[in-house]
Design a protein around this motif. Structure first.
Motif: not given
Lengths: 366, 366
Positions: B145-150, B153-158, B172-173, B353-365
């Motif tokens: 989910t990281a960005s490749n938009d240079s 820069p802060v979004l191109t890392g984890v 997040t991208d 229970k006690d899951t360690n991972y969340y993945h969030v996706i923004m909706p499209l219009k």
């Protein structure tokens, strides 16, 4: 049209014919796959006007008919469905496809707009049944030396022809040449089959295939493998008289282990990239070695040797890629490498008695 | 320099560091690999000025020294040699490499011209030892989910950071976001590691690796896996306060089988290619289904359903590629998919229970 097929059969047929469905000839409908009921079977076909490929699959047919459908979408869709039965139904030129919880409508084009599939003159007597392994090997050994230069169309195919009671395959791009003896024949055959057609036939061979049935008429060839059928035009024109290019005898001969020669050639090739693949092969009767030398002007140079049984001596400059490709199709543990001086072609062949395959490479100027 | 190494070790080290040796920064010597004796070992290293990667291999050293050599040629050459010992010797900035019947000279550049390899402040107390499987999974789940938009820069890392006693990874991208809890920590960490660095570390993991040792200083991070070491700069800047973007609660929830969801998403995606991946996901509490609908304007349309346990109802439009990628990194058999209306983000997580991972996706219009 209304019918039921299994996902397994339908998906396999679509994948097999889908590769031919491309719009090279500028006709959008050639991107489509033709579906047409045929008795108790469904015909699945595609053509690019040079090659037509057809698969027949079993179907439960409620209502006969035909439709054409964009190849890529239906192939990927059916390929992604779970195993089991798939219902197909055409209404208003649209194909409804349903399987369990999956329902799609794909917009089609009426089958009347699809080019007529070619037929072959079944009365032709020039036909062969070739065992699948022999066929695969012979085709692989020859297409590798065919040309991809469309300005000399006859060289872009493999020349299937009879000679002294045998069927031979031969191909040359002017830099190298290969000849493979396939089966005995009493027919008089002379046909150039496009490389693309042969590649398409190879792709249609799956693990259930045992033989390939081949039928030639004046202008076409048909291949049948199980329920698959490929009909292709032949290349028009006369193949050059290549036999005169194969040297009858060689002054210098080296017998080497194939696997070692493969490795030495690969390594020499790494250093030959900057010089168009040029490697100097030297036969040394005193050391009983063959050595390959290549120079990468700015990067460095390499000399690699392998043990050999030698007759004569001398050296020849060859393209390492041609040498690698020749070795990749030579089916032998030990091979003989022979040449006569720097200017005449070198010959690679198995040391097996009565070998059925010759590979000839023209030298580079050195 | 004069020494002997084994082909197996040398080839593995060259392959591992060779990927980093590219001339992106415009300095030709960065295409080279540095070879330098180091006690009884040979250091094999490359750098692109952002990432430096080093491997140590055992060597029989007759004469210490150093040289740099073009990465591609030496990697391919050594990779093609037979197993066994290889002799290396430097004369006049050229490296002589010999192994049995194989002899090469590769032109090098003196090691003095090679950029100094970075070192890390060993006194830093921020260090972790992470089990290899946890590390691989956490990195794979977040880099996606990281960005490749240079330009940002802060979004191109984890973002590796401590929060309430745990070390978290987040990326997040702007269109999607992932967060993975990794281990407990007492340190105060806040570091953005470039995605490229993490990918390079993943590539250095082989089957003998059991854990990754990680050390942060103010501006750099070092990863150690067995005899491999990767030092990378961190991304400068502050990571956005992403936690506020994760909805605290959702009105609509569906629990589904992951494998079925994968298939349905793949099929919906085939029909969504022409609409930028847009699929409408509808939760139906009466039928207890989640359905995905997508339309390929000229080609057709698809509706696919899967069974679900439902709370609430409604629909949301998502990018099918984002959905597929999220499913590919969710380590679970059953997952919960939740959202609140068409405008707020949807969350995917395991039902464990006690899951360690969340993945969030923004909706499209829609």
């Amino acid at each position: 049209m209304e019918l039921t097929v299994t996902q397994e059969n339908f998906s396999r047929a679509l994948s097999a014919v889908g590769r031919v469905a491309t719009n090279k000839a500028g006709l959008p409908i050639l991107n489509n796959i033709l579906l047409r009921t045929d008795g108790k079977r469904l015909l699945v076909a595609a053509t690019n006007l040079e090659i037509a490929t057809t698969q027949y699959i079993g179907a439960k047919i409620a209502k006969p008919g035909a439709i054409t459908i964009p190849a890529r979408l239906i192939t990927e869709f059916v390929g992604s469905l779970p195993k089991g039965s798939i219902d197909l139904k055409v209404t208003n030129d649209n194909l409804h496809i349903s399987s369990g919880h999956f329902n799609s409508i794909i917009n089609g084009v009426i089958a009347d707009d699809f080019p007529e599939l070619p037929t072959i003159n079944e009365e032709s007597s020039i036909s062969y049944s070739i065992g699948i392994e022999d066929f695969k090997q012979a085709v692989s050994q020859t297409i590798i030396t065919a040309s991809n230069d469309s300005t000399r169309p006859v060289l872009t195919g493999v020349y299937w022809h009879s000679h002294e009671g045998n069927l031979f395959l031969a191909a040359t791009d002017g830099y190298r040449l290969s000849e493979r003896r396939l089966v005995e024949t009493k027919s008089d055959v002379s046909a150039i089959i496009p490389v693309q057609t042969l590649q398409e036939v190879l792709r249609n061979i799956n693990e259930t295939a045992e033989e390939v049935d081949i039928l030639f008429d004046e202008t076409q060839v048909r291949f049948r493998i199980n329920e698959a059928e490929i009909i292709s035009r032949l290349v028009d024109g006369n193949f050059p008289d290549y036999r005169q290019l194969i040297p009858a005898k060689s002054d210098t001969k080296a017998t080497v282990d194939k696997q070692e020669f493969v490795r030495v050639t690969k390594i020499a090739g790494l250093f030959a990239r900057e010089s168009g693949g040029s490697v100097v092969v030297t036969v040394d009767p005193d050391k009983n070695t063959v050595s390959l030398h290549s120079v990468a002007s700015e990067l460095g140079e390499n000399t690699s040797e392998l043990e050999a049984k030698i007759t004569g001596d001398g050296s020849i400059t060859l393209n390492s890629r041609y040498l690698s490709e020749a070795l990749s199709v030579l089916d032998t543990d030990t091979l003989e490498f022979s040449f006569s001086g720097k200017l005449s072609p070198c010959i690679l062949k198995s040391t097996k008695k009565d070998t059925n395959y010759y590979h000839v490479i023209m030298p580079l100027k050195s």
